[in-house]
Design an enzyme around this catalytic site. Structure first.
Site, PDB file in Angstrom:
ATOM      1  CE  LYS A  13     -11.467  48.872  32.691  1.00  0.00           C
ATOM      2  NZ  LYS A  13     -10.855  48.628  31.380  1.00  0.00           N
TER       3      LYS A  13
HETATM    4  C1  LIG Z   1     -15.342  43.950  32.723  1.00  0.00           C
HETATM    5  C2  LIG Z   1     -13.854  43.807  32.747  1.00  0.00           C
HETATM    6  N1  LIG Z   1     -13.299  42.842  33.481  1.00  0.00           N
HETATM    7  C3  LIG Z   1     -11.954  42.688  33.538  1.00  0.00           C
HETATM    8  C4  LIG Z   1     -11.110  43.532  32.841  1.00  0.00           C
HETATM    9  C5  LIG Z   1      -9.649  43.280  32.872  1.00  0.00           C
HETATM   10  O1  LIG Z   1      -8.880  44.346  33.291  1.00  0.00           O
HETATM   11  P1  LIG Z   1      -7.370  44.523  32.779  1.00  0.00           P
HETATM   12  O2  LIG Z   1      -7.399  45.174  31.444  1.00  0.00           O
HETATM   13  O3  LIG Z   1      -6.787  45.452  33.818  1.00  0.00           O
HETATM   14  O4  LIG Z   1      -6.733  43.198  32.804  1.00  0.00           O
HETATM   15  C6  LIG Z   1     -11.655  44.555  32.062  1.00  0.00           C
HETATM   16  C7  LIG Z   1     -10.789  45.469  31.284  1.00  0.00           C
HETATM   17  O5  LIG Z   1     -11.218  46.209  30.444  1.00  0.00           O
HETATM   18  C8  LIG Z   1     -13.067  44.687  31.999  1.00  0.00           C
HETATM   19  O6  LIG Z   1     -13.638  45.629  31.245  1.00  0.00           O
END
Ligand SMILES: Cc1ncc(COP(=O)(O)O)c(C=O)c1O
Length: 405
Positions: A186
């Site tokens: 990210k």
């Molecule tokens: C659109 C979206 N929502 C939620 C998440 C979830 O994040 P995490 O990987 O930190 O759990 C991601 C992760 O790539 C995402 O792209």
């Protein structure tokens, strides 16, 4: 999109502060931690940087979504309207609390189509969850109006769009609440982590307890905490928060670098009149993590992808239509409701309903879309080289010089 491209001594210094004390947990141990509170510090920095009254760090973006849904009172049987182009985490988070995902079409913003949202509203709808995909935003004016009209919660999944904004406000701070992910790829990373952003004190207090077993965090003695409700462990660690503290200082630099490379690449691709670009509701707010472009047909797009593969330069160019992670077409596990623990029969029925739902409007967009991820460290020469190679391949395909796979 990644902040990890700018890894440096700053991250090492912040982590080292924690290693020096040996207190890796964000709560308690007030004496031995010697004033080092990285998670608290990062929450304050997030509020200041992104313009949110409150921020609650979590162990991931996924757990941030689950946490905020619970805090907003979303639960069993409530329908949440969300787009069919996102990451699997968006629906995972709501299945965790028994809520029902109602997937709808996306439009040329690559985010939920407000017309599709209107059609999907039922008496059980509790929230609308736009997902600000690939660094850019949904049409938040239209979605806010729908939420007001139907008294629905607006929850922004801004996990992929840290540093992007809409009409001057950071994504994630416009609805009732929003979330970021700080996983490794990210715009700013903690390694793993996430955050809930909200201006609502009650929602924040609930998030604070929910992420730490429901502890009320009211007294100085952690062991004496009471439990006004049932919670879970979705805490971030001090080590992860320390990384985030160094990374948040770099967000402006990351966005500026992305914007520069994005503009240059877009200029080059614009030479080809058959290429069109993703519609951005507020172009000034695009964080420019990706440049998303469309070709006239799915056949042409597939041929371009095949040619990129053949020339070994596909890396960094994403054809989401065939992607297992991001688009409904390949989510057989969801469409067949394959879960390790039994889902409630009503929830299962609602989930498998998606197997026969018509997403042809989205297919018509996603089948023609390629997103090129924007590197931070690309030199101008490298951007020109990448852009020229793309243009040459696209021109070759458009001239009819290709074989279908
Ligand atoms: C659109 C979206 N929502 C939620 C998440 C979830 O994040 P995490 O990987 O930190 O759990 C991601 C992760 O790539 C995402 O792209």
């Amino acid at each position: 999109m990644p902040g990890f491209e700018l890894w440096s001594d700053e991250e090492r210094k912040e982590v080292n502060d924690v290693l020096e004390t040996g207190i890796l947990m964000r709560y308690g141990f007030d004496g031995p931690r010697k004033g080092v509170w990285k998670s608290k510090e990062l929450e304050e920095a997030i509020c200041k940087k992104f313009g949110s009254k409150y921020a609650q760090l979590t162990s991931s973006g996924t757990s941030a979504l689950t946490t905020v849904m619970a805090a907003l009172g979303i639960g069993a049987g409530d329908e949440i309207i969300m787009p069919c182009f996102t990451f699997v985490a968006s629906f995972e988070s709501l299945l965790t609390i028994g809520a029902v995902p109602v997937l709808v079409d996306v439009d040329d913003t690559l985010t939920m189509d407000p017309r599709a949202v209107r059609k999907a509203i039922t008496p059980k709808t509790k929230a609308i969850m736009p997902v600000h995909m690939c660094g850019s935003m949904a049409d938040l004016d239209a979605l806010t109006a729908i939420c007001k009209e139907h008294k629905l919660i607006l929850l922004e999944d801004a996990c992929q769009s840290i540093g992007a904004s809409y009409k001057g406000k950071s994504l994630g701070t416009i609805g009732d609440a929003g979330t970021f992910s700080f996983d490794f790829v990210k715009t700013m990373t903690c390694g793993e982590g996430g955050v809930v952003l909200t201006n609502n004190k009650d929602v924040f207090i609930k998030c604070d307890g929910y992420t730490d077993h429901g502890h009320d965090h009211l007294g100085a003695d952690r062991g004496a905490d009471l439990h006004p409700f049932i919670g879970y462990n979705y805490r971030i660690s001090e080590l992860h928060a320390a990384v985030g503290l160094a990374q948040i200082r770099k967000v402006d630099t990351v966005i500026a670098m992305q914007k520069k490379n994005h503009a240059l690449l877009k200029d080059i691709l614009s030479q080809v009149p058959e290429i069109s670009f993703r519609r951005i509701p507020d172009p000034a707010g695009d964080s420019c993590t990706f440049l998303s472009w469309f070709l006239p047909t799915e056949e042409i797009t597939r041929a371009v992808i095949n040619e990129l593969k053949a020339q070994n330069i596909l890396a960094g160019n994403f054809y989401w239509f065939d992607n297992n992670w991001h688009y409904i077409r390949k989510w057989d596990h969801l469409k067949n409701a394959v879960s390790l623990s039994a889902l409630h029969p009503d929830l299962k029925a609602a989930v498998v309903h998606h197997a026969n739902k018509d997403f042809s409007a989205s297919d018509a967009i996603m089948g023609r879309c390629v997103s090129t991820s924007i590197g931070l460290l690309w030199t101008e020469e490298q951007v020109k080289d990448k852009g020229t190679k793309l243009v040459n391949i696209i021109k070759k395909v458009l001239s009819g010089n290709f074989v279908t796979a």
